[in-house]
Write an enzyme that holds these catalytic residues in place. Structure first.
Site, PDB file in Angstrom:
ATOM      1  N   LYS A  20       0.830  -1.208   0.000  1.00 49.07           N
ATOM      2  CA  LYS A  20       0.000   0.000   0.000  1.00 49.07           C
ATOM      3  C   LYS A  20       0.867   1.263   0.000  1.00 49.07           C
ATOM      4  CE  LYS A  20      -4.010  -2.017   2.324  1.00 49.07           C
ATOM      5  NZ  LYS A  20      -4.858  -2.030   1.138  1.00 49.07           N
ATOM      6  N   LYS A  70      14.274  -7.196   4.486  1.00 46.27           N
ATOM      7  CA  LYS A  70      14.483  -6.278   5.616  1.00 46.27           C
ATOM      8  C   LYS A  70      15.767  -6.536   6.408  1.00 46.27           C
ATOM      9  CE  LYS A  70       9.946  -4.608   6.947  1.00 46.27           C
ATOM     10  NZ  LYS A  70       8.954  -4.615   8.041  1.00 46.27           N
ATOM     11  N   ASP A 107       9.363   0.960  12.011  1.00 50.52           N
ATOM     12  CA  ASP A 107       8.166   0.189  12.401  1.00 50.52           C
ATOM     13  C   ASP A 107       7.768   0.465  13.854  1.00 50.52           C
ATOM     14  OD1 ASP A 107       7.422  -1.054  10.053  1.00 50.52           O
ATOM     15  OD2 ASP A 107       8.592  -2.881  10.422  1.00 50.52           O
ATOM     16  N   ALA A 134       6.453 -13.600  17.703  1.00 53.48           N
ATOM     17  CA  ALA A 134       7.846 -13.235  17.988  1.00 53.48           C
ATOM     18  C   ALA A 134       8.640 -13.149  16.686  1.00 53.48           C
ATOM     19  CB  ALA A 134       8.465 -14.256  18.938  1.00 53.48           C
ATOM     20  N   THR A 159       6.315 -20.937  17.934  1.00 58.18           N
ATOM     21  CA  THR A 159       7.661 -21.490  18.055  1.00 58.18           C
ATOM     22  C   THR A 159       8.317 -20.827  19.271  1.00 58.18           C
ATOM     23  OG1 THR A 159       7.678 -21.591  15.647  1.00 58.18           O
ATOM     24  CG2 THR A 159       9.788 -21.934  16.750  1.00 58.18           C
ATOM     25  N   ARG A 160       8.292 -21.533  20.395  1.00 58.58           N
ATOM     26  CA  ARG A 160       8.704 -20.922  21.673  1.00 58.58           C
ATOM     27  C   ARG A 160      10.128 -20.361  21.642  1.00 58.58           C
ATOM     28  NH1 ARG A 160       7.352 -21.475  27.554  1.00 58.58           N
ATOM     29  NH2 ARG A 160       9.308 -20.914  28.556  1.00 58.58           N
ATOM     30  N   GLY A 245      -4.454  -1.756  12.736  1.00 62.70           N
ATOM     31  CA  GLY A 245      -3.049  -1.740  12.331  1.00 62.70           C
ATOM     32  C   GLY A 245      -2.719  -0.800  11.181  1.00 62.70           C
TER      33      GLY A 245
HETATM   34  P1  NAP Z   1       7.202 -12.918  10.390  1.00 62.34           P
HETATM   35  O1  NAP Z   1       8.537 -12.440  10.810  1.00 62.34           O
HETATM   36  O2  NAP Z   1       7.064 -13.915   9.299  1.00 62.34           O
HETATM   37  O3  NAP Z   1       6.465 -13.501  11.714  1.00 62.34           O
HETATM   38  C1  NAP Z   1       5.212 -14.142  11.620  1.00 62.34           C
HETATM   39  C2  NAP Z   1       4.645 -14.392  13.021  1.00 62.34           C
HETATM   40  O4  NAP Z   1       3.362 -15.018  12.891  1.00 62.34           O
HETATM   41  C3  NAP Z   1       5.510 -15.361  13.850  1.00 62.34           C
HETATM   42  O5  NAP Z   1       5.377 -15.048  15.216  1.00 62.34           O
HETATM   43  C4  NAP Z   1       4.845 -16.709  13.513  1.00 62.34           C
HETATM   44  O6  NAP Z   1       5.071 -17.712  14.481  1.00 62.34           O
HETATM   45  C5  NAP Z   1       3.396 -16.303  13.525  1.00 62.34           C
HETATM   46  N1  NAP Z   1       2.585 -17.270  12.766  1.00 62.34           N
HETATM   47  C6  NAP Z   1       2.494 -17.378  11.418  1.00 62.34           C
HETATM   48  N2  NAP Z   1       1.658 -18.398  11.096  1.00 62.34           N
HETATM   49  C7  NAP Z   1       1.229 -18.943  12.268  1.00 62.34           C
HETATM   50  C8  NAP Z   1       0.349 -20.008  12.608  1.00 62.34           C
HETATM   51  N3  NAP Z   1      -0.270 -20.721  11.657  1.00 62.34           N
HETATM   52  N4  NAP Z   1       0.112 -20.267  13.916  1.00 62.34           N
HETATM   53  C9  NAP Z   1       0.730 -19.522  14.883  1.00 62.34           C
HETATM   54  N5  NAP Z   1       1.575 -18.506  14.626  1.00 62.34           N
HETATM   55  C10 NAP Z   1       1.816 -18.206  13.331  1.00 62.34           C
HETATM   56  O7  NAP Z   1       6.268 -11.682   9.925  1.00 62.34           O
HETATM   57  P2  NAP Z   1       6.290 -10.177  10.469  1.00 62.34           P
HETATM   58  O8  NAP Z   1       7.098  -9.339   9.571  1.00 62.34           O
HETATM   59  O9  NAP Z   1       6.608 -10.216  11.925  1.00 62.34           O
HETATM   60  O10 NAP Z   1       4.761  -9.737  10.252  1.00 62.34           O
HETATM   61  C11 NAP Z   1       3.723 -10.257  11.070  1.00 62.34           C
HETATM   62  C12 NAP Z   1       2.400  -9.575  10.720  1.00 62.34           C
HETATM   63  O11 NAP Z   1       2.477  -8.182  11.033  1.00 62.34           O
HETATM   64  C13 NAP Z   1       2.044  -9.655   9.230  1.00 62.34           C
HETATM   65  O12 NAP Z   1       0.651  -9.866   9.128  1.00 62.34           O
HETATM   66  C14 NAP Z   1       2.396  -8.274   8.698  1.00 62.34           C
HETATM   67  O13 NAP Z   1       1.609  -7.895   7.583  1.00 62.34           O
HETATM   68  C15 NAP Z   1       2.059  -7.411   9.912  1.00 62.34           C
HETATM   69  N6  NAP Z   1       2.802  -6.140   9.933  1.00 62.34           N
HETATM   70  C16 NAP Z   1       2.069  -5.000   9.950  1.00 62.34           C
HETATM   71  C17 NAP Z   1       2.716  -3.792  10.002  1.00 62.34           C
HETATM   72  C18 NAP Z   1       1.893  -2.536  10.037  1.00 62.34           C
HETATM   73  O14 NAP Z   1       2.431  -1.471   9.705  1.00 62.34           O
HETATM   74  N7  NAP Z   1       0.632  -2.610  10.457  1.00 62.34           N
HETATM   75  C19 NAP Z   1       4.125  -3.722  10.011  1.00 62.34           C
HETATM   76  C20 NAP Z   1       4.862  -4.924  10.003  1.00 62.34           C
HETATM   77  C21 NAP Z   1       4.170  -6.133   9.954  1.00 62.34           C
HETATM   78  P3  NAP Z   1       6.310 -18.750  14.303  1.00 62.34           P
HETATM   79  O15 NAP Z   1       7.525 -18.026  14.822  1.00 62.34           O
HETATM   80  O16 NAP Z   1       5.906 -19.909  15.124  1.00 62.34           O
HETATM   81  O17 NAP Z   1       6.392 -19.065  12.834  1.00 62.34           O
END
Ligand code: NAP
Length: 277
Positions: A20, A70, A107, A134, A159-160, A245
């Site tokens: 976006k 990133k 962020d 996490a 994933t603890r 968000g």
């Molecule tokens: P990431 O590094 O890939 O982390 C994904 C997170 O989601 C991890 O904690 C992962 O757990 C968990 N997860 C994914 N699938 C899962 C499942 N089926 N069951 C349980 N846990 C699950 O991604 P990220 O960059 O942190 O982004 C996370 C979210 O935040 C995304 O939706 C992204 O669009 C959003 N975000 C929004 C903004 C904003 O400006 N609003 C900014 C950044 C990110 P595991 O460690 O166990 O895989």
């Protein structure tokens, strides 16, 4: 005829079509009357370094960086801000006049600014925060909350070990809960944050039991598609304050725009509308 360069910026990711950011920056360029352009760029990890090193020569003043680049851009940059180093990832690059590439992570700034603007009554020092997730976004949120003075952050992640890694890095104000006990964090939390991708369109729902949520707790979700996630909807029904968000996404874009184009843009209802178009 005046021979002034038109400043260019953009966002690099792979894929990038969902971003976006072009709508947000395009809206600010138009409303502020700045003659610049902001371009989405689909760049593979193999091409990343070459592309970044070429862009300044093509008139670019900087770029945003998104998944999956990133972390990698920290190695390409000449200088990293303290917060980018602490988080271990950058979302904003500034191509400086001295040819140095500066990497920053906005962020955490966007997250805090969104809470401050939407919920002025919330005080970071008022009590513990509970975090689902996490991943990369969680790291930025944890760093920002600790910096703001939150006394304790409870983290639960599928994933603890990833939550434990945050604990060993960020110290004793972090406590870790098993994913199956994530709901137990809610009784004492003053702030609840979903940093997982659960609840996003096309992803599984967040299945953490929410009956421990208390009236008056502030609940926010990093997921912004849909804007009102199931978590926010349930929290609202239980008498909690909620913040979506999208505001984080808008506020994290402000510092980059200001550095590149020289004017600080407003985050207002028209910016939200532009991002949702
Ligand atoms: P990431 O590094 O890939 O982390 C994904 C997170 O989601 C991890 O904690 C992962 O757990 C968990 N997860 C994914 N699938 C899962 C499942 N089926 N069951 C349980 N846990 C699950 O991604 P990220 O960059 O942190 O982004 C996370 C979210 O935040 C995304 O939706 C992204 O669009 C959003 N975000 C929004 C903004 C904003 O400006 N609003 C900014 C950044 C990110 P595991 O460690 O166990 O895989």
């Amino acid at each position: 005829m005046e021979n002034r360069k038109i400043p260019l910026a953009g966002v690099i990711g792979c894929p990038i079509a969902h971003s976006k950011s072009p709508q947000i920056h395009g809206h600010w360029l138009r409303t502020l009357g700045i003659s610049g352009h902001y371009i989405p760029m689909d760049v593979t990890p193999e091409d990343l370094e070459n592309v970044i090193r070429t862009l300044p020569r093509a008139g670019f003043v900087g770029v945003n960086v998104t998944i999956p680049h990133k972390e990698r851009v920290l190695e390409i940059a000449d200088i990293c801000t303290d917060r980018a180093t602490l988080i271990g990832a950058a979302n904003t690059l500034i191509f400086r006049k001295d040819s140095k590439i500066l990497a920053d992570n906005t962020d955490g700034y966007g997250f805090m600014k969104n809470l401050e603007m939407a919920e002025s009554g919330w005080q970071p020092g008022s009590g513990p925060a509970a975090l689902f997730g996490a991943g990369g976004a969680a790291r930025a949120v944890v760093a920002a909350l600790l910096h703001a003075g939150v006394p304790e952050i409870m983290i639960s992640n599928r994933t603890r070990v990833r939550a434990e890694a945050l604990q060993s890095e960020f110290g004793k104000r972090i406590t870790v809960f098993d994913w199956v006990q994530a709901g137990n964090m809610l009784d004492t939390a003053k702030l609840v944050v979903n940093t997982t991708s659960l609840g996003m369109i096309g992803k599984p729902p967040l299945r953490v039991p929410l009956d421990g949520l208390r009236k008056g707790t502030l609940v926010t979700d990093l997921v912004y598609a849909p804007l009102k996630t199931k978590l926010l909807q349930t929290a609202e029904e239980m008498g909690c304050s909620t913040v979506d968000g999208l505001g984080m996404l808008l506020h994290q874009a402000v510092p980059g725009f200001e550095r590149w184009f020289g004017e600080r843009p407003e985050v207002d209802s028209a910016t939200r509308a532009a991002a949702l178009r």
